[in-house]
Design an enzyme around this catalytic site. Sequence first.
Site, PDB file in Angstrom:
ATOM      1  N   ILE A  64      -2.956  -0.834   0.436  1.00 33.61           N
ATOM      2  CA  ILE A  64      -2.031  -0.655   1.763  1.00 33.61           C
ATOM      3  C   ILE A  64      -0.489  -0.451   1.301  1.00 33.61           C
ATOM      4  O   ILE A  64       0.184  -1.555   1.163  1.00 33.61           O
ATOM      5  CB  ILE A  64      -2.448  -1.855   2.467  1.00 33.61           C
ATOM      6  CG1 ILE A  64      -3.750  -2.601   2.419  1.00 33.61           C
ATOM      7  CG2 ILE A  64      -1.917  -1.961   3.880  1.00 33.61           C
ATOM      8  CD1 ILE A  64      -4.336  -3.764   3.152  1.00 33.61           C
ATOM      9  N   PRO A  65      -0.270   0.612   1.182  1.00 32.86           N
ATOM     10  CA  PRO A  65       1.235   1.125   0.699  1.00 32.86           C
ATOM     11  C   PRO A  65       1.985   0.879   2.022  1.00 32.86           C
ATOM     12  O   PRO A  65       1.327   0.899   3.240  1.00 32.86           O
ATOM     13  CB  PRO A  65       1.179   2.478   0.116  1.00 32.86           C
ATOM     14  CG  PRO A  65      -0.209   2.859   0.600  1.00 32.86           C
ATOM     15  CD  PRO A  65      -1.164   1.732   0.751  1.00 32.86           C
ATOM     16  N   HIS A  66       3.116   0.218   1.919  1.00 29.70           N
ATOM     17  CA  HIS A  66       3.817  -0.075   3.024  1.00 29.70           C
ATOM     18  C   HIS A  66       5.395  -0.332   2.946  1.00 29.70           C
ATOM     19  O   HIS A  66       5.768  -0.574   1.636  1.00 29.70           O
ATOM     20  CB  HIS A  66       3.446  -1.559   3.715  1.00 29.70           C
ATOM     21  CG  HIS A  66       3.524  -2.578   2.752  1.00 29.70           C
ATOM     22  ND1 HIS A  66       2.551  -2.682   2.056  1.00 29.70           N
ATOM     23  CD2 HIS A  66       4.479  -3.479   2.578  1.00 29.70           C
ATOM     24  CE1 HIS A  66       2.626  -3.845   1.214  1.00 29.70           C
ATOM     25  NE2 HIS A  66       3.860  -4.582   1.497  1.00 29.70           N
ATOM     26  N   GLY A  67       6.195   0.293   3.931  1.00 33.05           N
ATOM     27  CA  GLY A  67       7.680  -0.077   3.735  1.00 33.05           C
ATOM     28  C   GLY A  67       8.162   0.139   4.880  1.00 33.05           C
ATOM     29  O   GLY A  67       7.500   0.277   6.000  1.00 33.05           O
ATOM     30  N   LEU A 102       1.071   1.838   5.910  1.00 28.90           N
ATOM     31  CA  LEU A 102       1.955   1.066   7.120  1.00 28.90           C
ATOM     32  C   LEU A 102       3.175   1.109   6.856  1.00 28.90           C
ATOM     33  O   LEU A 102       4.047   0.773   5.891  1.00 28.90           O
ATOM     34  CB  LEU A 102       1.444  -0.567   7.128  1.00 28.90           C
ATOM     35  CG  LEU A 102       1.756  -1.225   8.275  1.00 28.90           C
ATOM     36  CD1 LEU A 102       1.635  -0.962   9.537  1.00 28.90           C
ATOM     37  CD2 LEU A 102       1.486  -2.714   7.965  1.00 28.90           C
TER      38      LEU A 102
END
Length: 157
Positions: A64-67, A102
């Site tokens: 779930i890469p997010h930033g 996300l």
Amino acid sequence: MALTDLLSPEAVLPALKVNGKKQALQELSAHAARLTGLDERDIFETLLQRERLGSTGIGDGIAIPHGKPAKIDRLFGLFARLERPIDFEALDGQPVDLIFLLLAPESAGADHLKALARVARILREPDVLERIRATRDPAALFAILTQAQAATQQPGD
């Protein structure tokens, strides 16, 4: 917050072909840029910065890469089912084949964390994972993800 607030049918990639983590993040950034109008490089750099803190590969083949890239004004999600699993430096050491990107505005605060928790909860359901991995149809993947949310909804979500 409903998953349909984050994810649109156009943001479901049923068979993404990538050879590694960096290429996956680049491809996801490119797709996200097309759908949001944001700068692809900004998205990619935001994701890389987050990955430097520790892998967003949470285990069971899921990442779930997010930033929080500049100029995004709403929570945005993008789901990719990979053609082949890749090394994502996941916490359990297993290769990743499902990625939920996300992105959130700087001001998102608790909403960003709630969205991350919601996505993680949905993708930890064994029957949901089995159904996702069994199809390459984008409409079916969107339906599985958005219908799974109702079944895993917690009070106050």
